[in-house]
Write a protein that holds these residues in place. Structure first.
Motif, short mmCIF file in Angstrom:
data_model
loop_
_atom_site.label_atom_id
_atom_site.label_comp_id
_atom_site.label_asym_id
_atom_site.label_seq_id
_atom_site.Cartn_x
_atom_site.Cartn_y
_atom_site.Cartn_z
N HIS A 260 -25.44 -33.14 33.15
CA HIS A 260 -25.92 -32.95 31.77
C HIS A 260 -25.73 -31.52 31.27
O HIS A 260 -26.32 -31.11 30.29
CB HIS A 260 -27.40 -33.34 31.63
N GLN A 261 -24.89 -30.74 31.96
CA GLN A 261 -24.62 -29.37 31.53
C GLN A 261 -23.13 -29.23 31.21
O GLN A 261 -22.28 -29.73 31.93
CB GLN A 261 -25.03 -28.37 32.63
N LYS A 262 -22.85 -28.50 30.13
CA LYS A 262 -21.49 -28.40 29.61
C LYS A 262 -20.60 -27.56 30.53
O LYS A 262 -21.04 -26.57 31.10
CB LYS A 262 -21.52 -27.77 28.22
N VAL A 263 -19.33 -27.96 30.62
CA VAL A 263 -18.35 -27.18 31.37
C VAL A 263 -17.16 -26.81 30.48
O VAL A 263 -16.65 -25.71 30.55
CB VAL A 263 -17.84 -27.95 32.62
N ILE A 264 -16.73 -27.76 29.65
CA ILE A 264 -15.62 -27.51 28.72
C ILE A 264 -16.07 -27.83 27.31
O ILE A 264 -16.68 -28.87 27.05
CB ILE A 264 -14.38 -28.35 29.10
N LEU B 167 -12.36 -23.55 38.13
CA LEU B 167 -11.00 -23.48 37.59
C LEU B 167 -10.16 -24.72 37.94
O LEU B 167 -9.53 -25.30 37.04
CB LEU B 167 -10.30 -22.21 38.08
N PRO B 168 -10.14 -25.19 39.20
CA PRO B 168 -9.36 -26.40 39.50
C PRO B 168 -9.87 -27.63 38.73
O PRO B 168 -9.08 -28.47 38.31
CB PRO B 168 -9.55 -26.58 41.01
N PHE B 169 -11.19 -27.71 38.55
CA PHE B 169 -11.75 -28.82 37.78
C PHE B 169 -11.25 -28.75 36.33
O PHE B 169 -10.90 -29.77 35.73
CB PHE B 169 -13.27 -28.80 37.82
N GLY B 170 -11.23 -27.54 35.76
CA GLY B 170 -10.73 -27.36 34.40
C GLY B 170 -9.29 -27.83 34.26
O GLY B 170 -8.92 -28.48 33.28
N LYS B 171 -8.47 -27.52 35.25
CA LYS B 171 -7.07 -27.96 35.25
C LYS B 171 -7.00 -29.49 35.34
O LYS B 171 -6.20 -30.13 34.64
CB LYS B 171 -6.36 -27.31 36.45
N PHE B 172 -7.83 -30.07 36.19
CA PHE B 172 -7.88 -31.53 36.34
C PHE B 172 -8.19 -32.20 35.00
O PHE B 172 -7.53 -33.16 34.62
CB PHE B 172 -8.96 -31.90 37.38
N VAL B 173 -9.19 -31.66 34.30
CA VAL B 173 -9.57 -32.24 33.00
C VAL B 173 -8.42 -32.12 32.00
O VAL B 173 -8.06 -33.09 31.32
CB VAL B 173 -10.83 -31.55 32.43
N CYS B 174 -7.84 -30.93 31.90
CA CYS B 174 -6.77 -30.70 30.92
C CYS B 174 -5.55 -31.58 31.17
O CYS B 174 -4.81 -31.89 30.24
CB CYS B 174 -6.37 -29.24 30.92
#
Length: 480
Positions: free
Chosen positions: A234-238, A418-425
Motif C-alpha cells: 500500500h506504499q507508492k514506488v513509481i 532499481l531492478p524492480f523499477g526496470k522490471f515495471v518499465c
C-alpha cells in the motif's frame, strides 16, 4: 523571510534548501548524531544537532526544533514530508512562537489528519466517496452488519495515519473479527489511535491524486494529477504525471473536486487530494495529504513550476502569480523511489554501506538525492536513498529514459528497488497503461525479476564476446 529551518533530513531537506538558496534565503539544517556528516548538513548555511539517532529523540522533538529556530533567528520552518509535517500541534506551536510554518494552518492539518473528520468536512460538497460508514467502529457485530450491507470485499481502515498501516482487506464475514482486531492493534501501535472505519473495497482501482495550491487571497488551483498505482504494501514506488487514463474532461472534474476538498477545511499552501478511480472511471475521495508529497517533482516537470517556491511565497502572504487557465501539461514525467530494499526478499530494508554510489546524469534526468558514496544507511529512518525522475515529450520517451537511467545508476553494498523499477518499465501492462494498484500481486515475483536480470546478463555477455571477437579480427589484418 530571510532564513528558514528545514525540520527534516535527506533528499527532501536538500530539495527545499536548493529552492531557498535560489530565492536568496539562508537555510538551517537540523540533524541527529548519526547524521552529523550527512549531505544535507553540509549543504545548509548553518546546522544544529538536535539529539540522538532515533527519530523520537531527534527529528520528532518539535519543542527543541522550535527552540533552536528561535535561537538562530529563523523566520520560518519548512517540515518537508514525514516526521512533523502533518503534526497539527507542531504547526500550532510554530505559529504561537512567532515563526512562520511553511504549510497549512494547524486546523486544516487536524481535520484532514483524521480520515473520518475529512469525510465529514467534504460531505456537504457532494464529492463522491467510497460506500461505507463514516464513523469509528469498535463492535465486531456492528462491523459485520455494516459489511453485509455494503457487500464484500470490504476494507477496514485506520482513521489516523496512512502508509498502509491499520488497513485490512476482508473477503468474507468469518474473517471480520480477526482482521478488525489486527487493524485496531496496528493503528494503536503506529498512531496511538485505534479508531477504524469500514468502506467498500474497490477491487481494481487506480490511485490518482491531484496537486493543489491555495493562498491567503482566496485563490485555490489544481495542478493536474499524478498516477500512483504502482505500490508495494500500500506504499507508492513509481509515480507519473499525467495519468494515462484521464481525459481532459475527467481531469477538470477531479481537479474541481480537489479544490472543493481544499476549501472544505480552509486550506492554505501546497496539498494533495487523493482519489481512487475504478474500472468505469468513477472516482472516489480517499484522503488529503496536508504537505508536500514525495512525488511532487513529476508535477513540477510537467507544469514548469517550483512547488517549494510556491509554498514559501504563499507562506510570505503573496498571491499565487498564475490562474487556472494559465496552466498547461507539458510532456510526461516518471518517478522511481529508490529505496534501500531488497525486491527479491519481499522489499525488506537492506541497510549497509554504500561501497559504490554513482548517479545517472543527462538531459531529462533528475535525481533528488540524499546520500553519497562511502556512507552507511541508518536503520533508524525510512530507507529511501533518492528519487529518480525522468522527463520526456511523451510517456514512451519518459519510460525509455527511465530504463536507461536505471542502468546508469550504480549502487553496490546494498540492495535497492532499481531492478524492480526496470522490471515495471519493461512490463507490457505498465507500458500499455493497463494496470492498477494490484500490479505487484498480479505480475511480479522475485523469480520473474531474477530471470530478467539473468537474461540481461546473458545478453550483455554475448555482446561483450562479439565486440571482443571483432576486435581480434581487426588486430589480425595486416597493415600494408
Amino acid at each position: 523571510m530571510k532564513k528558514i529551518l528545514i525540520a527534516n533530513r535527506g533528499e527532501i531537506a536538500i530539495r527545499v534548501m536548493k529552492t531557498a538558496h535560489k530565492m536568496g534565503i539562508k537555510t538551517v539544517a537540523v540533524y541527529s548524531e548519526i547524521d552529523r556528516n550527512a549531505p544535507h548538513v553540509r549543504f545548509a548555511d548553518e546546522s544544529v544537532c538536535i539529539g540522538e539517532a532515533p527519530s523520537n529523540k531527534s527529528y520528532l522533538l518539535g519543542d527543541k526544533i522550535i527552540k533552536e529556530a528561535k535561537r538562530l533567528s529563523v523566520d520560518g520552518i519548512h517540515p518537508g514530508y514525514g516526521f512533523l509535517s502533518e503534526n497539527a500541534e507542531f504547526a500550532e506551536k510554530v505559529e504561537n512562537n512567532g515563526l512562520i510554518f511553511i504549510g497549512p494552518k494547524s486546523n486544516s492539518i487536524r481535520i484532514m489528519g483524521s480520515k473520518l473528520a475529512a469525510k465529514e468536512a467534504v460531505k456537504k460538497y457532494n464529492i463522491p466517496m467510497v460506500p461505507g460508514i463514516d464513523k469509528a467502529v469498535t463492535n465486531v457485530k456492528e462491523a459485520s452488519k455494516i459489511a453485509k450491507e455494503i457487500g464484500f470485499p470490504i476494507l477496514i481502515k485506520a482513521s489516523a495515519g496512512g502508509g498502509g498501516k491499520g488497513m485490512r482487506i476482508v473477503e468474507n464475514e468469518k474473517d471480520v473479527e480477526k482482521q478488525m482486531a489486527r487493524a485496531i492493534s496496528e493503528a494503536t501501535s503506529a498512531f496511538g489511535d485505534g479508531s477504524v472505519f469500514i468502506e467498500k473495497y474497490i477491487t481494481s482501482p487506480r490511485h490518482i491524486e491531484i496537486q493543489i495550491l491555495a493562498d491567503t487571497h482566496g485563490n485555490t488551483f489544481h495542478i493536474f494529477e499524478r498516477e500512483c498505482s504502482i505500490q508495494r504494501r500500500h506504499q507508492k514506488v513509481i509515480e507519473e504525471a499525467p495519468s494515462s487514463i484521464l481525459t481532459s474532461k475527467l481531469r477538470a472534474k477531479m481537479g474541481e473536486a480537489a479544490i472543493k476538498v481544499a476549501k472544505s477545511c480552509n486550506y492554505i499552501g501546497a496539498g494533495t487530494v487523493e482519489f481512487l478511480v475504478d474500472e468505469k472511471l468513477n472516482f472516489y475521495f480517499l484522503e488529503m495529504n496536508t504537505r508536500l508529497q514525495v512525488e511532487h517533482p513529476v508535477t513540477e516537470l510537467i507544469s514548469n513550476l517550483d512547488l517549494v517556491e510556491e509554498q514559501i511565497n504563499i507562506a510570505r502572504g503573496k498571491e499565487i502569480s498564475f490562474k487556472q487557465e494559465d496552466l498547461k501539461i507539458n510532456g510526461h514525467a516518471l518517478e522511481l523511489r529508490v529505496y534501500a530494499e531488497d525486491p527479491m526478499n519481499d522489499f525488506l530494508p537492506s541497510v549497509g554501506h554504500l561501497n559504490t554510489y554513482k548517479l545517472p546524469v543527462g538531459k531529462g534526468i533528475r535525481v533528488d538525492n540524499g546520500f553519497e558514496e562511502d556512507m552507511d544507511i541508518p536503520i533508524y529512518y525510512d530507507p529511501m536513498l533518492s528519487k529518480l525522475i525522468t522527463y520526456g515529450k511523451t510517456r514512451e520517451e519518459a519510460i525509455q529514459l527511465m530504463k536507461e537511467a536505471i542502468d546508469n545508476y550504480i549502487v553496490e553494498g546494498v540492495k535497492t528497488t532499481l531492478p524492480f523499477g526496470k522490471f515495471v518499465c519493461e512490463h507490457e501492462a505498465f507500458a500499455s497503461g493497463k494496470f492498477n494498484t494490484h500490479f505487484v500481486k498480479n505480475y511480479y515475483t522475485p523469480e520473474k525479476l531474477k530471470a530478467e536480470i539473468e537474461e540481461e546478463s546473458r545478453i550483455a555477455a554475448l555482446i561483450g564476446l562479439k565486440i571482443y571477437l571483432e576486435d581480434q579480427k581487426k588486430l589480425r589484418i595486416p597493415n600494408y
